[in-house]
Design an enzyme around this catalytic site. Structure first.
Site, PDB file in Angstrom:
ATOM      1  N   LEU A 159     -50.275   6.454  26.893  1.00 41.15           N
ATOM      2  CA  LEU A 159     -50.554   7.316  25.509  1.00 41.15           C
ATOM      3  C   LEU A 159     -49.611   7.696  24.524  1.00 41.15           C
ATOM      4  O   LEU A 159     -48.443   8.219  24.795  1.00 41.15           O
ATOM      5  CB  LEU A 159     -51.042   8.820  26.077  1.00 41.15           C
ATOM      6  CG  LEU A 159     -51.926   9.468  25.028  1.00 41.15           C
ATOM      7  CD1 LEU A 159     -53.135   9.094  24.385  1.00 41.15           C
ATOM      8  CD2 LEU A 159     -52.147  11.037  25.305  1.00 41.15           C
ATOM      9  N   ASP A 160     -49.687   7.061  23.323  1.00 42.27           N
ATOM     10  CA  ASP A 160     -48.632   7.406  22.126  1.00 42.27           C
ATOM     11  C   ASP A 160     -47.628   6.868  22.617  1.00 42.27           C
ATOM     12  O   ASP A 160     -46.362   7.319  22.012  1.00 42.27           O
ATOM     13  CB  ASP A 160     -48.784   8.763  21.878  1.00 42.27           C
ATOM     14  CG  ASP A 160     -49.819   9.495  21.514  1.00 42.27           C
ATOM     15  OD1 ASP A 160     -50.952   8.855  21.180  1.00 42.27           O
ATOM     16  OD2 ASP A 160     -50.287  10.740  21.770  1.00 42.27           O
ATOM     17  N   ALA A 161     -47.393   5.912  23.306  1.00 38.89           N
ATOM     18  CA  ALA A 161     -46.129   5.304  23.762  1.00 38.89           C
ATOM     19  C   ALA A 161     -45.868   3.774  23.314  1.00 38.89           C
ATOM     20  O   ALA A 161     -44.896   3.350  23.983  1.00 38.89           O
ATOM     21  CB  ALA A 161     -45.793   5.804  25.292  1.00 38.89           C
TER      22      ALA A 161
END
Lengths: 284, 284, 284, 284
Positions: C227-229
């Protein structure tokens, strides 16, 4: 909830803030916004004050008269009074480029702004489909050298009928006549596609390219009789390199233009701009 | 010309601005700076006021007492009072990197800041020549795990002897102990070489490189017991690309660090920062 | 005019640029764009090359095979080949916020991008009117915990039927499953409303407000299973002050989000992004 | 490790990159930096190439001759050749303001730049202590209308004796004569305290204040015979508000000036600037 907004300026003197805030507090208004600023060079006091009206002792329609009598005359104030339950009415002027138009209509449609846009005026048919997408009446006035005076008279008639408070020139590629400017003092917002005062006039991206600048900019300002020389509201820039062609500058500039124009329009709608001489005080 | 500066916060209520500005005006002070702000979420009123003392009826050494008696107790205020003829005294802590040190000393030497820097403290000898160039005493405390408590005690003794008001950690690579932090609450300014809260702790440029960010940043903040978690004063970023190595980030970051730190120091010297809970109100 | 675009990476070695540019020049292609970059840390060579096809000796449908045979296998290259007369096909995913959607559709409608947007997918009905304004089919899949697998399967079927090349999550408030991510590797672009890696996950503006940062940001990135990486494409920030409420951050952030997302989409459409490991090489 | 750097421009034609990179590779040079750019409007090819010399077949002192014979004449190239083991020699010109001077000396002393600064020249005594702090000879030439020609002749003699390659005007408040400019073509770097082309000439901060701009800037550029009109190297801006006085603009501007000037100097030292007509190609 309805609130009143007072924007004022006057020669600076001791005690103004106390006197003016007491006016609200003593009359049962609750101040929800207060900002003031003294231009020590000019000796001018500027203030923006917003307060609740539900228990305020003076009826809204009487506030202006009372304020004039009790404070404005005494202190040689210039002031404007607004009420948040009266939505400002805005006319959009466009030509062929759509980016500023869409940015404004997207915010308007999403309900981000406390404003009414009853009409769009253009000197071209090109953006009619864009206006129709958002259900806003689109009026075309094809202006030529010969008919300019007549066309502007008809535009001003239309603005009057629609009770327009202010005008936004969203990349409108026509010079506004002095009559129209005089009818809407500090109420016509333009976006110029350069960081003023650099590159005044036509084709600023071409001029920026020719000069080899490393930043391009955009400037929103109130329109005055002097071309691109009115009070500046907002400016921003973006970095470019030697690799950018004129077309790249135009593309990158569009993003600046729409944001810088919309920020100015938002501040104007919120009654947070005070134009004084050829500058602006922007409250935040 | 000597002026007084009052920084205060208290629970918000109607009439505070009038009451406080009247305190100055009625006692023949001329307000030269006034800014206030209400945090409506917390219900807290913040104010910074500056006024002339030449005709002020209350003697400077009595103002604090009078203000406490007449206003602060009544309104549960926290306040600080400063006089501009009392230069704040600053201690600089450095390690091996010189860019922040030089930036501060260049401003100091040019007379840009109303501050005294009576000493520089370091955990290394390396920057002694830089300090000597500017004629500022340089004290080395080589801190190890074993001697840390004793060394910091001696540092604090030295700070006390030099009547130090606040400390600036100019890329000082040692964690300050809680005792020292407690002795200088909201008076120790650090520069962290990332845009906090990203990349807390050691080697933020390496972490930024590993993550592939397109912006690097720097953050100046007051030091609290939580590492890199104190109230943020200022932040800035600069754009990087895939072409930048870790060394490039370090080089580009230095310019950010020194400017962001010096801006924070300047605001602190001007008494324009009010720390509240874990945030700052920055007057301008 | 149809051109070919080659994006490639391989272990660095001397002579690659000459060998690869000669491949084009010797076969009567005219190179209109050439940029290369060596990551000396990783020892990887990256290149983007664009050339005209009108007199190129190898037929477009044969270029990939020839390139594989003559160069890619020999140099352990990964490469992608695009033709500008094949418009990439993009699916837009939205939820309830319209600012990114309008920004993209305004550019699309104005013809600024060489792309097709055959459909919009949402988990809510709310933005159907916005899609209909621009005449683009709008498909709602109301995803719940229970039906997520089935709904995504139907979405993927729809994407396949529409020959979709890449997906843009324009503030789509649903986590994409690993299956869908695997089906579109480095072809799903998300906008996260913080400067990553700060404030990963939900409600970043609330977290930014709580932390008291002086800058807020937005980050566009490719979606990966973390996530969001995923690899960051673009980031930008804007300055805020203590006066800004969470609502102000949301408002200011919207302008960042839409510009940062649209810039990423534009780079993707222009085939100027090469994702490598968890980073991006962005050609300009 | 000694490397060679080649900066060149010539009319664009197919095959140049291959031909030039082959020249290095075939002669056992290892290319460590390669960037090229085609200005399609002007039809000009620009390149910067850096390579290792330890196994290069051509002796350093012969490279220029060989390159001229084999490539430059054939392709009508203009080129410059540098070796990294030859530190460029820089003369600093200053007047009364110290911020740019200190910024440059701090970088120089910290060893950040591959440069020698054998002397500082001024038209005032004021900054002698600053120069002495860093142990750099400081020469004062008090220039008047009457003695300008003679003084500049003596300056040029001094520059010659010190084998100076380029000059940095660090807020030097004297117009350089055409003779000196002609002696150092594209080798005199100036910092102008506005975003050019706005506010050319004297007192740009006063002009910016009078115009009411919302951004101020700084511009580093090569000096040509036209005042403030030479090729721009770097520019940056910072935001101001109506609250900023002229003195505030001066203070805020100083930070811009020193960073924008130092960035230009760094690029010049790294031989990453190619001036062409009245613009610059900046390699990164």
């Amino acid at each position: 909830m309805n609130t009143a907004i007072l924007l004022l300026s006057c020669p600076d003197k001791p005690g103004l803030v106390a006197e003016l805030t007491n006016f609200i507090t003593y009359n049962n208004g609750n101040i929800t916004y207060l900002d003031q600023y003294v231009d020590h060079t000019e000796g001018i006091f500027f203030m923006r004050m917003e307060w609740t009206l539900d228990r305020f002792l003076i009826a809204p329609e009487k506030i202006s008269e009372y304020f004039m009598t009790l404070y404005a005359q005494k202190h040689q104030m210039e002031f404007k009074l607004f009420f948040t339950d009266r939505k400002p009415r805005m006319a959009l002027f466009v030509s062929k480029l759509s980016h500023c138009l869409y940015d404004i209509l997207a915010r308007y449609t999403a309900g981000e702004w406390n404003v009414e846009i009853p009409l769009i005026i253009s000197n071209h048919e090109m953006l009619r489909p864009a206006a129709e997408r958002f259900g806003i009446p689109f009026h075309v006035f094809e202006i030529t050298k010969e008919n300019k005076a007549e066309m502007e008279a008809r535009e001003m008639q239309l603005l009057k009928e629609n009770d327009i408070d202010f005008i936004v020139l969203a990349r409108y590629m026509q010079i506004i006549s002095e009559d129209m400017i005089a009818a809407y003092p500090n109420n016509i917002i333009n976006i110029h596609h350069s960081f003023l005062p650099a590159f005044v006039g036509a084709k600023p991206y071409h001029a920026a390219y020719a000069r080899g600048v490393k930043l391009i900019g955009a400037t929103s300002h109130y329109v005055t009789a002097d071309l691109d020389a009115g009070p500046i509201i907002d400016q921003d820039v973006t970095r470019i390199t030697h690799k950018d062609t004129v077309e790249d500058l135009v593309t990158k500039g569009k993003d600046l233009e729409k944001i810088v124009l919309s920020h100015a329009v938002q501040k104007h709608i919120e009654h947070k701009i005070l134009a004084f001489k050829n500058k602006t005080v922007i409250f935040n």
